[in-house]
Design a protein around this motif. Structure first.
Motif: not given
Length: 434
Positions: A1-3, A20-25, A50-53
């Motif tokens: 997902d490029p976003a 600290y773990i930051y996530i953006t979608h 994971d590249p599969v899930n």
């Protein structure tokens, strides 16, 4: 997902040891802090997806590794047998999770199928995970002398196909069948057929021997390794190191795993591919398997007969150690012993059942000793020893049909119990005779 992007932030050199773990979608327009479940002082070193899930994440911290099954909403430890150490980076190679630590070398979790499919289990009473592709590798059967237990070392990856399954509650019976592309069962295992290995007393440590594979029935996650062989003993998979051959190696192709838990059956496809270093064609490997399977079937019939003969001879020996026998019974015993010795040991110029069975077992090893067309001499030995084996099996069948009833009639006249043809397990037979 490029976003989507994940950022692990390390501030411990600024006196801040929080994770600290930051996530953006949304291409970085907004970021969400996602550290629920991670220790308050386990500051971050790396985060990987994971590249599969896409929902499966791994976080490397200063004090170990964490896993998230829901894209970072919640984390939990994945420490297992990994020492408490700094996890500096992680990567996924195929279906294996590789962890780079600081000061403790590499740590590899073989096959993360159970992690990738954890969300599929739900409330199922039993679940069979889709296995990764298995690679057929011609490993050396000699395990060499093991290192002393105090020497730091790690186990090699499992040799064969990894079968992971989950049981919500203890089961009464678990069976595993492996089917080929035509639907034929090439291997069968059952928890009901598992018996403790009765190994003879040997002057070497028990840790030298590989542990037999068992279908566990207790609640929880379980792993079973199929060694990619057909036929052979079903209870241990031929890995008990008592000398019982495990059966011919199956050729690459498509197979099916069929797991049955207390009557409920589940299936998953399994692909076996060849060692990429091997140049053998599929046709050569298929022909090798067909020949090895014929040899193995003939040798197994010989082992079965040898186990039966061993049982009868053992009963006769007990008779001989008892009270004095009537002349007619003593004569019948001597005749039976002589005929059994002839079947097992052979006559002048004619190999007995023990020799032909051993020769066939050796011949099967020659056929499978390399990824190539079977040597002509191996085919010739199979035809010669196979014919001799058939003659010995026919002689044993005649003994059971005629000589054994005569001996039992003599025993009845002497008011003794008749002899029974009770098969002895191949593993026990080999333990006593090799």
């Amino acid at each position: 997902d490029p976003a989507t992007a994940y950022a692990a932030v390390d501030r411990h050199r600024l006196g801040d040891r929080k994770p600290y773990i930051y996530i953006t979608h949304n291409h970085g327009k907004t970021w969400t802090l996602s550290v629920q479940g991670i220790g308050p002082h386990d500051f971050l070193r790396a985060v990987r997806q994971d590249p599969v899930n896409r929902n499966l994440l791994f976080a490397g911290t200063e004090f170990g590794i964490y896993v998230s099954f829901n894209d970072g909403l919640h984390w939990q430890p994945l420490q297992l047998n990994l020492p408490v150490t700094s996890v500096r980076d992680m990567t996924i190679h195929g279906s294996d999770l590789i962890v780079a630590t600081h000061g403790r070398s590499f740590w590899v979790l073989d096959d993360i199928a159970a992690l990738r499919q954890a969300a599929n289990v739900g409330n199922a009473q039993a679940y069979l995970y889709a296995p990764p592709t298995a690679v057929r590798i011609d490993n050396d059967a000699f395990l060499e002398t093991p290192l002393p237990p105090e020497v730091p070392q790690a186990k090699n990856p499992p040799n064969g196909a990894i079968v992971d399954y989950y049981l919500k509650a203890p089961a009464r019976k678990v069976t595993l069948q492996i089917l080929d592309a035509q639907g034929h069962v090439v291997r069968h295992y059952s928890s009901a057929e598992q018996h403790p290995v009765k190994r003879p007393l040997l002057p070497i440590a028990e840790r030298w021997f590989p542990k037999p594979q068992l279908l566990l029935t207790s609640a929880g996650e379980h792993r079973f390794i199929w060694n990619l062989t057909a036929g052979g003993p079903g209870s241990t998979g031929g890995d008990d190191s008592l000398g019982v051959p495990s059966g011919p190696k199956v050729p690459p192709g498509q197979y099916t795993l069929r797991l049955t838990v207390d009557g409920k059956t589940m299936q998953q496809p399994l692909r076996i591919k060849m060692d990429p270093r091997s140049s053998a064609s599929q046709a050569v490997l298929q022909a090798q398997f067909v020949l090895a399977e014929k040899i193995d079937a003939q040798a197994r019939r010989g082992r079965q007969a040898m186990a039966e003969i061993q049982g009868v001879e053992s009963q006769i020996q007990k008779l001989s150690k008892g009270a004095t026998q009537p002349p007619s019974l003593a004569q019948a015993i001597r005749v039976a012993q002589a005929k059994l010795a002839l079947i097992r040991g052979g006559a002048s110029g004619q190999p007995g059942l023990a020799a032909t069975t051993s020769a066939l077992e050796t011949d099967e090893g020659v056929v499978e000793s390399g990824d190539r067309t079977a040597p002509a001499v191996a085919v010739q030995i199979f035809h010669q020893m196979g014919a001799a084996e058939q003659a010995n099996l026919a002689a044993w069948a005649r003994f059971k049909a005629s000589e054994l009833p005569r001996l039992n009639a003599a025993l009845a006249q002497a008011h003794r119990k008749p002899l029974q043809v009770a098969s002895i397990e191949e593993q026990v037979y080999y333990a006593m005779t090799r």
